[in-house]
Scaffold this active site. Structure first.
Site, mmCIF file in Angstrom:
data_model
loop_
_atom_site.group_PDB
_atom_site.id
_atom_site.type_symbol
_atom_site.label_atom_id
_atom_site.label_comp_id
_atom_site.label_asym_id
_atom_site.label_seq_id
_atom_site.Cartn_x
_atom_site.Cartn_y
_atom_site.Cartn_z
ATOM 1 C CB SER A 611 -0.971 -0.041 1.190
ATOM 2 O OG SER A 611 -2.022 0.876 1.021
ATOM 3 C CG ASP A 686 -6.685 -2.942 -4.047
ATOM 4 O OD1 ASP A 686 -7.521 -2.291 -3.381
ATOM 5 O OD2 ASP A 686 -5.486 -3.018 -3.744
ATOM 6 C CG HIS A 718 -5.584 -2.588 -0.220
ATOM 7 N ND1 HIS A 718 -4.733 -2.193 -1.233
ATOM 8 C CD2 HIS A 718 -5.131 -1.966 0.905
ATOM 9 C CE1 HIS A 718 -3.821 -1.368 -0.751
ATOM 10 N NE2 HIS A 718 -4.028 -1.225 0.537
#
Length: 743
Positions: A611, A686, A718
């Protein structure tokens, strides 16, 4: 500054078994039988918590510790309550993903009736009211709601109703009459009633869109209109199909949803709309009720997030007035610490006005009475609420804070009548992280404790810290799940470096198993580096991928750079207007220090992150190729223009107002700097960091004829590394580092 090292001795010297990636995911959990969802019942009679089954650690049952009997037992078995849970709605799947519970099953949520003698369970879109005073076979009462998937259910404060959201409308169910009533009827399409919008759930820490009054007479609710948000097509690519979703994603600089706040009379259904001010482009940050049930407290956040107003609303007229305002030259952090006292017309408010998060006591007229805490540390918790309880008869407030060390969390108390805000009393004693849940009357607290030497341990205490009982001792003895592996576990060393501006940077260093200081080891920097997160903590890490890497002969290094969380405004705010500037500076400094250690081979230094950490990996590989030999970027943000409004604009403002900052913060600008092996990993479904981020990166690298590796996961969200794809993903990462760093 010279590093300060703090080391812990290994627990066991016995030969260790081989730790595999599969074992990280298999039952029983290596960390032991950890529990979540801790609560103390409203009547203070029991502590309840969710715990995985011995044969399936991801399927949770509800347990209790009875304070009077001092015994633990399964209170509600998830299989007996609802053995077969059907297909989850897309809305519920997304909600679970944002709450990081998508990999779990069984009982994920529950709430108490105010008496403490009944529970409410939402399971698979259905609702179950469970009467604890009845035998288990007679205890369950299904809530007979209209067709659809019910979410976000709660028992009303006085216990007469259950509220829930169904088909984007808000409903109440009267328990005594077994009668359902719709409070809104216009939900559907872009209109959502009683629901938190995407950025509220993902970025603002607000998962609900309705709020009961203390007397059960009214419900305040948000009416969200997504029409202003541009409609885009988002693709979720699975192994055997491609699904197309028409999604209203509020990208930076674009329009947000339109939010109204209404108050519905539960008996008549009449709605009064609250005046939120002339400026419509705002965030509805928080909503609370004052104890009198006739006044609503609203936290209204400006679009640029530099101003937060506390409004009081008259629910009969909808008129509002500003009680106080918080302003900042950078941004105002949201929290859940607003607490109204019941015995006096006062409330507690959290503010960072002096550079650190502290507590202040106000009168309900908005007059500051006194500050309650002070010092170069934060009143803080990893949750949004640091206040754990208020003991009004004794005029005490209990809270968690970083006063002892930024790498730890402890429980403290302070007097509401203090004459010295620098004087607080620490309750918890053991070094490490104390996540505290306290009874409403402050007579007991539950401590979920962990440290580098102790996997998560749960205990019950009196308010002065005295131990009552262990709910889960989780002792590291020969019967512990991690016992066969302990001898080769790497116990971290902690230290500090100085940033360019003189601020202290904390790091955590893991050395390889059977460490030999005469050898030169490859090293890996595990990075996140973004706001709102802290990596360097005195917590258990024996069940992590780090232990796989150290067993394979790697040094692993973590550093919390400027811009990361829980260190005060001066530490967090340097990222404003441009991201990955000071963060890269600090991480490069840390990597150079690491490479200078005699036991590290500076030519074999890698980096990985997920991320924001994936974004940082790209920036470090692109902007410091002379330092980092190989990198793995998981679900990376590549262009902040593609990310959502609330998160991105907090730091960069709108693209229209800070084009240079967005350009400087884009990883795509620096792709020509890549000069080493790079692996990009992304889930193809995602809905947080959209797969589009990585496809733009792929194209940019291909246009420059830059070699790189890719692994995409069909259907992966995610959090795919927390789910079934984690086994494959971690094995892939290890192979990549083995190939390019060659331990």
């Amino acid at each position: 500054m010279a590093p300060t090292l703090i080391a812990c001795a290994a627990v066991s010297s016995a030969p260790a078994a081989e730790l595999t990636i599969d074992r990280l995911f298999d039952a029983p959990a290596l960390a032991g039988p950890t529990i979540v969802g801790l609560n103390v019942s409203p009547d203070g009679s029991r502590v309840t918590y969710l715990q995985g089954k011995a044969e399936d650690k991801n399927r949770l049952d509800l347990w209790e510790y009875n304070i009077r009997d001092r015994r633990s037992r399964v209170l509600v078995d998830s299989k007996s309550l609802a053995p077969d849970i059907g297909h989850l709605s897309d809305e519920e799947l997304s909600r679970r993903e944002r709450q990081r519970t998508a990999a779990l099953s069984g009982i994920l949520e529950y709430s108490f009736a105010p008496t403490g003698h009944a529970l409410l369970f939402p399971l698979g879109g259905d609702l179950y009211y469970y009467n604890l005073d009845k035998a288990a076979k007679d205890a369950v009462m299904p809530i007979a709601h209209s067709a659809g998937f019910a979410t976000d259910a709660a028992v009303s404060p006085a216990g007469a109703y259950v509220a829930y959201v169904l088909n984007q409308n808000l409903y109440v169910y009267e328990l005594a009459a077994a009668r359902e009533q719709a409070l809104t009827r216009d939900g559907g399409g872009p209109i959502k009633n009683g629901m938190a919008e995407f950025v509220a759930q993902e970025e603002m820490g607000r998962s609900t869109g309705y709020w009961w009054s203390p007397d059960d007479r009214h419900i305040a609710f948000a009416r969200v209109d997504e029409t202003p948000v541009p409609l885009t097509e988002r693709f979720e690519i699975a192994a055997d199909n491609v699904a197309t979703f028409a999604q209203r994603y509020p990208a930076a600089g674009a329009s947000n949803v339109s939010v109204r706040l209404g108050v519905a009379d539960v008996r008549t259904g009449a709605v009064v709309w609250i005046d939120l001010g002339a400026e419509q482009d705002i965030y509805l940050a928080r909503v609370n009720w004052l104890p009198d049930g006739s006044t609503l407290a609203i936290q209204r956040e400006s679009r640029d997030q530099r101003r937060l107003d506390l409004l009081f609303a008259d629910i009969e007229t909808g008129r509002t007035r500003i009680v106080l305002s918080e302003t900042s030259d950078s941004w105002v952090e949201l929290n859940d610490d607003l607490t109204f006292l019941k015995r006096s017309p006062e409330f507690i408010w959290q503010s960072s006005r002096d550079g650190f998060r502290h507590l202040y006591l106000y009168g309900n007229d908005g007059r500051l009475i006194r500050r309650l805490t002070a010092g170069s540390w934060d009143v803080d918790d990893f949750a949004k609420r640091a206040i754990k309880a208020v003991d009004e008869p004794h005029r005490l407030v209990y809270f968690t804070a970083t006063e002892k060390s930024p790498t730890e969390r402890h429980l403290y108390r302070a007097s509401l009548d203090t004459q010295d805000p620098f004087k607080t009393q620490r309750i918890s004693r053991e070094d490490g992280l104390h996540a505290v849940t306290m009874s409403p009357d402050a007579r007991h607290y539950v401590d979920n404790f962990t440290s580098v030497a102790q996997p998560p341990q749960v205990s019950l205490h009196e308010p002065d810290g005295k131990l009552v009982a262990y709910l889960l001792e989780n002792r590291l003895d020969q019967t512990h799940p991690d016992a066969p592996y302990l001898a080769d576990n790497s116990v971290p060393e902690f230290g500090t470096l100085s940033a360019a501006d003189g601020q202290t940077l904390y790091y955590r260093l893991f050395k390889p198993a059977r460490f030999d200081p005469a050898k030169h080891y490859p090293a890996i920097v595990e990075v996140y580096g973004g706001p709102g997160v802290q990596r360097v903590l005195n917590n258990w890490s024996g069940d992590s991928f780090t232990q796989i890497l150290t067993r394979a002969g790697y040094v692993v290094f973590q550093l919390d750079n400027r811009g990361s969380a829980y260190r005060g405004t001066a530490f967090q705010s340097p990222i404003q207007h441009e991201l990955a500037k000071v963060e890269v500076q600090d991480q490069v400094q840390g990597a150079r220090w690491l490479a200078s250690q005699g036991f590290v081979d500076p030519a074999r230094l890698g980096v990985y992150g997920w991320s924001y950490g994936g974004y940082m990996t790209l920036m470090l590989m692109f902007r410091a190729p002379e330092v980092f030999r190989a990198g793995i970027a998981g679900a990376p943000v590549t262009d902040w223009r593609l990310y959502d409004t609330h998160y991105t604009e907090r730091y960069l403002g709108k693209p229209q107002d800070n084009a240079a900052g967005y350009e400087a913060s884009s990883a795509l600008r620096y792709v020509k700097g890549l000069n080493g092996p790079l692996l990009v990993i992304h889930g193809m479904a995602d809905d947080n960091v959209l797969f589009l981020h990585s496809t733009k990166l792929f194209r940019a690298l291909q246009d420059l004829n830059k070699p790189f590796d890719v692994m995409v996961y069909p259907g992966g969200k995610h959090g795919l590394m927390r789910q079934h794809d984690g086994r494959h993903g971690y094995a892939l990462m290890k192979r990549f580092f083995d190939e390019h760093l060659g331990p």
